[in-house]
Design an enzyme around this catalytic site. Structure first.
Site, mmCIF file in Angstrom:
data_model
loop_
_atom_site.group_PDB
_atom_site.id
_atom_site.type_symbol
_atom_site.label_atom_id
_atom_site.label_comp_id
_atom_site.label_asym_id
_atom_site.label_seq_id
_atom_site.Cartn_x
_atom_site.Cartn_y
_atom_site.Cartn_z
ATOM 1 N N LYS A 35 -8.736 68.336 76.864
ATOM 2 C CA LYS A 35 -7.487 68.385 76.092
ATOM 3 C C LYS A 35 -7.720 67.794 74.697
ATOM 4 C CE LYS A 35 -3.246 66.959 77.865
ATOM 5 N NZ LYS A 35 -2.265 65.909 78.213
ATOM 6 N N PHE A 156 14.371 60.547 75.061
ATOM 7 C CA PHE A 156 15.409 61.507 75.461
ATOM 8 C C PHE A 156 15.131 62.923 74.964
ATOM 9 C CE2 PHE A 156 17.247 57.250 75.126
ATOM 10 C CZ PHE A 156 17.676 57.080 76.440
ATOM 11 N N GLU A 159 12.144 69.362 76.198
ATOM 12 C CA GLU A 159 11.122 70.366 75.942
ATOM 13 C C GLU A 159 11.816 71.537 75.242
ATOM 14 O OE1 GLU A 159 8.654 71.532 79.243
ATOM 15 O OE2 GLU A 159 8.548 69.473 79.958
ATOM 16 N N ASN A 214 19.729 61.168 82.479
ATOM 17 C CA ASN A 214 19.300 62.405 83.152
ATOM 18 C C ASN A 214 20.162 62.746 84.365
ATOM 19 O OD1 ASN A 214 17.385 63.097 81.336
ATOM 20 N ND2 ASN A 214 15.604 62.706 82.625
ATOM 21 N N CYS A 267 11.665 66.932 84.762
ATOM 22 C CA CYS A 267 12.395 65.660 84.618
ATOM 23 C C CYS A 267 13.643 65.534 85.474
ATOM 24 C CB CYS A 267 12.751 65.438 83.157
ATOM 25 S SG CYS A 267 11.302 65.448 82.109
ATOM 26 N N ARG A 334 7.009 73.896 85.705
ATOM 27 C CA ARG A 334 7.104 72.813 86.682
ATOM 28 C C ARG A 334 8.529 72.732 87.252
ATOM 29 N NH1 ARG A 334 4.851 67.856 83.428
ATOM 30 N NH2 ARG A 334 5.738 69.075 81.730
HETATM 31 C C1 UGA Z 1 15.535 66.619 80.207
HETATM 32 C C2 UGA Z 1 16.606 65.901 79.406
HETATM 33 O O1 UGA Z 1 17.524 66.859 78.892
HETATM 34 C C3 UGA Z 1 16.003 65.106 78.259
HETATM 35 O O2 UGA Z 1 17.019 64.388 77.568
HETATM 36 C C4 UGA Z 1 14.974 64.132 78.832
HETATM 37 O O3 UGA Z 1 14.343 63.392 77.798
HETATM 38 C C5 UGA Z 1 13.928 64.913 79.607
HETATM 39 O O4 UGA Z 1 14.568 65.662 80.653
HETATM 40 C C6 UGA Z 1 12.959 63.922 80.190
HETATM 41 O O5 UGA Z 1 13.387 63.085 80.984
HETATM 42 O O6 UGA Z 1 11.797 63.912 79.766
HETATM 43 P P1 UGA Z 1 14.081 68.848 79.852
HETATM 44 O O7 UGA Z 1 13.402 68.542 81.136
HETATM 45 O O8 UGA Z 1 13.275 69.274 78.697
HETATM 46 O O9 UGA Z 1 14.922 67.578 79.348
HETATM 47 O O10 UGA Z 1 15.116 69.995 80.185
HETATM 48 P P2 UGA Z 1 16.673 70.261 79.966
HETATM 49 O O11 UGA Z 1 16.899 70.921 78.671
HETATM 50 O O12 UGA Z 1 17.466 69.048 80.261
HETATM 51 O O13 UGA Z 1 16.934 71.349 81.114
HETATM 52 C C7 UGA Z 1 16.735 70.999 82.473
HETATM 53 C C8 UGA Z 1 17.186 72.120 83.369
HETATM 54 O O14 UGA Z 1 18.609 72.255 83.350
HETATM 55 C C9 UGA Z 1 16.648 73.505 82.997
HETATM 56 O O15 UGA Z 1 16.272 74.183 84.162
HETATM 57 C C10 UGA Z 1 17.826 74.179 82.329
HETATM 58 O O16 UGA Z 1 17.803 75.587 82.437
HETATM 59 C C11 UGA Z 1 18.983 73.588 83.122
HETATM 60 N N1 UGA Z 1 20.266 73.618 82.378
HETATM 61 C C12 UGA Z 1 20.431 72.858 81.266
HETATM 62 C C13 UGA Z 1 21.314 74.398 82.860
HETATM 63 O O17 UGA Z 1 21.194 75.102 83.879
HETATM 64 N N2 UGA Z 1 22.499 74.393 82.172
HETATM 65 C C14 UGA Z 1 22.687 73.648 81.062
HETATM 66 O O18 UGA Z 1 23.815 73.685 80.505
HETATM 67 C C15 UGA Z 1 21.631 72.866 80.590
#
Ligand code: UGA
Length: 436
Positions: A35, A156, A159, A214, A267, A334
């Site tokens: 990496k 926070f 991705e 979260n 996450c 993941r």
């Molecule tokens: C999440 C949190 O949003 C971040 O704030 C946090 O820093 C991160 O985890 C972490 O702990 O590292 P992330 O895993 O990138 O971020 O993904 P999200 O954007 O939160 O989406 C998570 C899941 O929820 C996805 O499958 C997405 O499709 C789903 N989702 C999200 C919905 O089904 N509806 C929504 O309105 C929002």
């Protein structure tokens, strides 16, 4: 000022490139030699919008990448951004963070400077005081608060918007003791993120804030998903109008109310499990958190039930999955709900074809030759008996009446209501919209 970042995943690499692109003297450390070699050539191990561009800029400045821990010597600030994956019982696996702080401690023994160590990795309350701090003091033979600072600094970022979120966070959380190191940290963050609220608290509260964040997001999603299932059984009802409207109430807020097949990713599912496990350990029965998780698990079954109701036994049925990433604008699969769905479909002996604009290569690693991988969205629809839109990739909005002509049976399940406004002349079922 020399800044070292240990662990170059989404969080570490975003922080590394954002700080280095501003001209800071930054060292990125990762145990994965391969990496590191790629990163030195500005090749990112994953797809994240804007990351490689920033990496290129940073490498022309003072950014250094290495697997060699000893180089962190004489850093002023060390950020720990290694992963804390999930164990089978839901609790977090601490071996990577223990290893990282052990190595940092050893380097601190002969350090000339008194650095601040920021822990950005997600850890359950008590981990900093009971595990991280004792390891650092033992290995360094120095005292926290005197010879080095130790601060919980949860992250926070999301991705797919990791760079923007790193540049413009909504809050900075600093957990730890009120020492000169805390004052220095506060000054550092208020300079790089002017106007952003800085919350100074103790370690255990900072650790809890991350899980609260979260788990609340997961709760919002399960809530809207359950309402979406109710809407689906009310002819003409539309979950998006419901979500949009309740979102206008400032007490509710409009974000994270997008109904779908359930939350996935590295996450939310992991942090929910860890918090449930932690609650049990401190003697609290997490009834609400359990319900959020259970609702999430059931969401995928609703899709399968709908398919079976419409096309019967799934054995040998040709099914197309549009989108395998856990959300749009990432190649990360993941804990993706689409991956879970494919596994269930294979168990029912369905024939699965997938298309994802970015995540196909990662999907191949999981399913190898057990499924087919279409080169384009249109190709994936050829001869299929059911197409399921799992992820709202922008390009899926282009699907129209013509795109569906090659389908054997024009049956679509749209988990994200991407095509809900279109005239498709097909059997169209959108999650959250009641059939009239
Ligand atoms: C999440 C949190 O949003 C971040 O704030 C946090 O820093 C991160 O985890 C972490 O702990 O590292 P992330 O895993 O990138 O971020 O993904 P999200 O954007 O939160 O989406 C998570 C899941 O929820 C996805 O499958 C997405 O499709 C789903 N989702 C999200 C919905 O089904 N509806 C929504 O309105 C929002």
């Amino acid at each position: 000022m020399k800044i070292s970042i240990v662990g170059l995943g989404f969080v570490g690499l975003s922080l590394t490139t954002v700080l280095a692109s501003k001209g800071n003297d930054v060292l990125g450390i990762d145990v994965d030699k391969n990496k590191c070699e790629n990163l030195k050539k500005a090749i990112s191990p994953f797809y994240e919008p804007g990351l490689e561009r920033l990496l290129k800029i940073s490498l022309k400045k003072k950014l250094k990448i290495s697997p060699d821990f000893s180089l962190i010597k004489n850093s002023d600030m060390i950020f720990v951004t290694v992963g804390t994956p999930q164990k089978t019982d839901g609790s977090i696996e601490l071996s990577m963070i223990k290893n990282a702080v052990k190595n940092i401690g050893k380097v601190l023994r002969t350090n000339k400077k008194n650095p601040i160590i920021f822990i950005k990795s997600t850890v359950t309350p008590g981990t900093m005081q009971k595990i991280v701090l004792p390891i650092l003091e033992k290995e360094s033979r120095k005292k926290a608060g005197k010879n080095f600072g130790l601060i919980s600094n949860p992250e926070f970022l999301q991705e797919s918007t990791a760079i923007k979120d790193t540049k413009f966070p909504h809050v900075i959380v600093l957990g730890g003791y009120q020492t000169k190191y805390m004052k220095k940290a506060k000054k550092f963050f208020s300079k790089i993120h002017p106007g952003i609220p800085i919350v100074v608290t103790n370690h255990q509260t900072a650790e809890m804030i991350k899980y609260a964040n979260n788990s609340f997001l997961a709760t919002k999603i399960s809530f809207i998903n359950q309402l979406s299932n109710i809407c689906q059984n009310i002819p003409g009802a539309n979950i998006d109008d419901v979500a949009k409207t309740i979102g206008l109430d400032p007490r509710i807020g409009k974000l994270f109310l997008n109904a779908g097949p359930g939350y996935g990713g590295s996450c939310l599912p992991k942090d929910m499990k860890a918090l449930i496990n932690f609650a049990d350990r401190v003697g609290i029965n997490p009834t609400l958190l359990n319900a959020v998780e259970e609702t999430n698990k059931k969401q995928i079954q609703n899709i399968i039930d709908l398919m079976e109701r419409k096309i019967g036994d799934l054995k040998n049925k040709q099914i197309t999955i549009l989108g395998t990433a856990f959300k749009p604008d990432t190649d990360d699969i993941r804990d993706s709900i689409a991956i879970e769905l494919i596994k269930k479909l294979l168990r029912k002996q369905a024939k699965v074809t997938v298309y994802d604009p970015k995540a196909t290569e990662n999907t191949k690693i999981v399913f190898e030759r057990k499924i087919k991988y279409a080169k384009s969205m249109l190709k994936s629809l050829e001869k299929t008996q059911c197409a399921i839109i799992m992820v709202h990739w922008k390009q899926f909005e282009k699907i129209n009446y013509n795109s569906l002509k090659s389908m054997k049976r024009k049956f679509i399940i749209d988990c994200r209501r991407v095509l809900s406004e279109k005239q498709l002349n097909a059997e169209y079922h959108a999650i959250g919209i009641g059939k009239t």
